[in-house]
Design a protein around this motif. Structure first.
Motif, PDB file in Angstrom:
ATOM      1  N   ALA A 199      19.537  18.986  30.329  1.00 31.76           N
ATOM      2  CA  ALA A 199      18.986  20.175  29.864  1.00 31.76           C
ATOM      3  C   ALA A 199      19.155  20.675  28.591  1.00 31.76           C
ATOM      4  N   GLY A 200      19.972  19.617  27.797  1.00 29.37           N
ATOM      5  CA  GLY A 200      19.941  19.709  26.265  1.00 29.37           C
ATOM      6  C   GLY A 200      18.872  19.361  25.649  1.00 29.37           C
ATOM      7  N   ALA A 201      17.919  18.979  26.177  1.00 35.21           N
ATOM      8  CA  ALA A 201      16.669  18.569  25.318  1.00 35.21           C
ATOM      9  C   ALA A 201      16.346  19.579  24.656  1.00 35.21           C
ATOM     10  N   ALA A 202      15.615  19.614  23.427  1.00 37.88           N
ATOM     11  CA  ALA A 202      15.287  20.541  22.436  1.00 37.88           C
ATOM     12  C   ALA A 202      13.863  21.011  22.729  1.00 37.88           C
ATOM     13  N   GLN A 203      12.891  20.051  23.352  1.00 37.33           N
ATOM     14  CA  GLN A 203      11.733  20.452  23.219  1.00 37.33           C
ATOM     15  C   GLN A 203      11.240  20.322  24.386  1.00 37.33           C
ATOM     16  N   VAL A 247      23.748   9.645  26.479  1.00 40.71           N
ATOM     17  CA  VAL A 247      22.470   9.781  26.357  1.00 40.71           C
ATOM     18  C   VAL A 247      21.992  10.705  25.081  1.00 40.71           C
ATOM     19  N   GLN A 248      22.600  12.066  24.964  1.00 35.80           N
ATOM     20  CA  GLN A 248      22.102  12.992  24.242  1.00 35.80           C
ATOM     21  C   GLN A 248      22.564  12.725  22.767  1.00 35.80           C
ATOM     22  N   PRO A 288      22.233  25.506  17.384  1.00 31.61           N
ATOM     23  CA  PRO A 288      23.453  26.111  17.982  1.00 31.61           C
ATOM     24  C   PRO A 288      23.335  26.142  19.425  1.00 31.61           C
ATOM     25  N   LEU A 289      22.381  26.243  20.183  1.00 30.67           N
ATOM     26  CA  LEU A 289      22.449  26.379  21.894  1.00 30.67           C
ATOM     27  C   LEU A 289      22.751  24.848  22.346  1.00 30.67           C
ATOM     28  N   LYS A 290      22.180  23.860  21.383  1.00 35.90           N
ATOM     29  CA  LYS A 290      22.580  22.426  22.146  1.00 35.90           C
ATOM     30  C   LYS A 290      24.450  22.235  21.594  1.00 35.90           C
ATOM     31  N   GLY A 291      24.843  22.789  20.611  1.00 36.00           N
ATOM     32  CA  GLY A 291      26.145  22.392  20.117  1.00 36.00           C
ATOM     33  C   GLY A 291      26.864  23.245  21.483  1.00 36.00           C
ATOM     34  N   LEU A 292      26.489  24.431  21.797  1.00 34.99           N
ATOM     35  CA  LEU A 292      27.271  25.047  22.923  1.00 34.99           C
ATOM     36  C   LEU A 292      27.113  24.472  24.163  1.00 34.99           C
ATOM     37  N   PHE A 293      26.102  23.935  24.432  1.00 36.28           N
ATOM     38  CA  PHE A 293      25.580  23.585  25.609  1.00 36.28           C
ATOM     39  C   PHE A 293      26.642  22.032  25.834  1.00 36.28           C
ATOM     40  N   LEU A 294      26.773  21.199  24.706  1.00 35.90           N
ATOM     41  CA  LEU A 294      27.530  20.039  24.709  1.00 35.90           C
ATOM     42  C   LEU A 294      28.988  20.564  24.974  1.00 35.90           C
ATOM     43  N   VAL A 295      29.569  21.518  24.147  1.00 39.84           N
ATOM     44  CA  VAL A 295      30.964  21.903  24.507  1.00 39.84           C
ATOM     45  C   VAL A 295      31.058  22.252  25.953  1.00 39.84           C
ATOM     46  N   THR A 335      27.188  32.628  24.308  1.00 43.31           N
ATOM     47  CA  THR A 335      25.736  31.999  24.777  1.00 43.31           C
ATOM     48  C   THR A 335      24.714  33.133  25.229  1.00 43.31           C
ATOM     49  N   ALA A 336      25.192  34.035  26.038  1.00 44.85           N
ATOM     50  CA  ALA A 336      24.460  34.968  26.725  1.00 44.85           C
ATOM     51  C   ALA A 336      23.632  35.711  25.652  1.00 44.85           C
TER      52      ALA A 336
END
Length: 502
Positions: A17-21, A200-201, A156-163, A134-135
């Motif tokens: 789900a971390g895909a950005a596009q 992968v990410q 920033p969303l991808k960074g929060l998602f990985l954490v 995040t919300a």
């Protein structure tokens, strides 16, 4: 215990789900996509059913988490856009909103599933603030639209998602799982799946730059790997729960059986106690009644003794006087001690007082007078052997011991011969009663020593030997009983001997 499932941590680690596009507009899912989503939806539904059936509702948060992650994947790979009919909002904004919601809920799952007093508990406030941050991203993104590029919005969303994905490793470390193999599998789950998804990410966004279809397939593989782990953990947990339940039921059944046995034993013990109390009460009442009723006959006998003495029959009067004194002493012993047990409480003392120096011959003559007639009537050859000796005893207690032993043999042993002896042995005079009667086996021998218990063929009250044993213990006189079936019985009482100073 830890029904991790729900794809729970599974999907949790779906870094896809971390895909950005989103995919290119106009993407049409194929059969493989249908199989993929059908499998995952079925796995999530099965997990929810198992968790509910096992009443482990705390794990349902992982079911919801898995659904959010699956929705995020569907929004990124174009499946959701195909189902909703496309449009820029569905293609570009919905993926951002789905990933934001999944990330925020993922932090909330970490807060909820860190258990006990583990050191990780202090991190709960941190993850709670990250969930709130995040919300707020989807709300703030409304201000960014048409001002900031889509790539910038995703950073920033991808960074929060990985954490958040890395944080999913923490809760399993705090769970209490008994089975060591299940514990290792549970803790390895987020590490393996999360590590693969993170690799992968990082590879994709760090320079590999796989084509979007390839990247999406890797994300799907991550989710499938997560689902496989989750199902294995759930099935294992169900089996473990079943085993624990069966073990608990067996232990409960065993405890109930032991409790029933204890209650039965207690009931039997209470019944035996009540029976013993009843027997003792009857014996006490009987003895006190007999003792009271003996007073008048004893008085009449004393009057007869006085008449014999006045008539000049001193020898006969002396013999009769000793017998009357013995009977009178017994009567006084019970009427003066209302608490005396039926067995004759060996601790009770004769009215005569303390030990006295008495010639053994006096006891021998008295015993012969008391039992010679009874022995003759029963056809028993009674012989009393008494070499000269003196003993220091309480006369009434000693006479009760000797009389009870001889009376027992005549009444219950069915002997043809009865030998009574006073045998000096060092500082003791061994008083022995030996008969050639029926004898007793070891079990009967042990039983008859208990007050109120009697031999197999006895019709008495079971008091005689109990009286003897209690009196011997009270006056420090060793007591032995030997018997063999068909060979007779021997009883020996060691009386303290008086030896003149040399």
């Amino acid at each position: 215990m830890a029904i991790l499932l729900g794809g729970g941590v599974a999907g949790v680690i779906l870094l896809g789900a971390g895909a950005a596009q989103a995919l290119t507009p106009g993407y049409v899912p194929g059969i493989a996509d249908g199989v993929f989503y059908t499998f995952l939806i079925t796995a999530i539904a099965l997990s929810a059913a198992i968790i509910t059936a096992c009443q482990q509702l705390q794990w349902l948060v992982y079911v919801l988490f898995s659904l959010l992650l699956l929705l995020s994947v569907a929004s990124i790979d174009g499946t959701l856009a195909h189902l909703l009919g496309g449009g820029d909002f569905v293609l570009w904004v919905v993926p951002y909103l789905c990933v934001s919601l999944s990330t925020a809920f993922g932090y909330l799952v970490v807060v909820l599933r860190i258990e006990g007093s583990h050191r990780f508990t202090r991190l709960r406030p941190v993850f709670a603030w990250l969930a709130l941050l995040t919300a707020l991203l989807p709300l703030s993104s409304a201000l960014w639209l048409q001002r900031i590029s889509l790539v910038t919005m995703w950073m920033p969303l991808k960074g929060l998602f990985l954490v958040m994905l890395f944080a999913q490793v923490l809760p399993p470390l705090t769970w209490s799982i008994r089975d060591p193999r299940q514990r290792r599998l549970t803790r390895a789950f987020p590490v393996v799946v999360g590590g693969f998804a993170t690799a992968v990410q990082l590879s994709h966004w760090g320079g590999a730059g796989w084509p979007q279809p390839v990247f999406n397939q890797l994300n799907r593989f991550t989710l499938l790997l997560s689902a496989a782990f989750s199902l294995a953990i759930v099935i294992w947990q169900v089996l473990a729960t079943t085993r624990e339940k069966a073990r608990a039921e067996r232990q409960t059944l065993l405890a109930e059986r032991n409790e029933a046995r204890l209650k039965l034993a207690l009931a039997e013990a209470e019944a035996d106690y009540q029976k013993a109390v009843s027997v003792a009460t009857r014996h006490r009442s009987k003895l006190q009644t007999v003792s009271h009723d003996l007073r008048q006959p004893v008085a009449a006998l004393r009057h007869a003794v006085d008449q014999l003495q006045r008539a000049g029959h001193d020898q006969e009067a002396d013999r009769l006087s000793r017998a009357v004194d013995y009977v009178a002493s017994l009567a006084r012993a019970y009427t003066q001690d209302p608490e005396a047990e039926a067995m004759g409480d060996g601790a009770s003392q004769s009215p005569a007082g303390g030990p006295e120096l008495v010639a053994s011959g006096m006891f021998a003559r008295t015993l012969e007078q008391m039992f010679a007639g009874q022995a003759a009537q029963q056809g028993v050859r009674l012989r009393i052997v008494c070499p000269p000796s003196s003993i220091r005893v309480e006369p009434l207690a000693a006479m009760r011991i000797m009389a009870n032993l001889i009376a027992n043999s005549l009444a219950h042993a069915a002997p043809s011969r009865l030998l009574v002896g006073f045998m000096p042995r060092g500082d003791r005079v061994l008083f022995r009663v030996h008969d050639d009667g029926v004898g007793m086996d070891p079990n009967t021998l042990a039983r008859v020593m208990q007050p109120g218990c009697k031999g197999t063929n006895s019709e008495g009250e079971g008091l005689g030997l109990g009286i003897v044993q209690a009196l011997c213990q009270a006056h420090g006189m060793p007591f032995e009983l030997h018997s063999l079936p068909g060979r007779g019985t021997s009883v020996i009482v060691a009386l303290p001997r008086h030896q003149a100073a040399s």
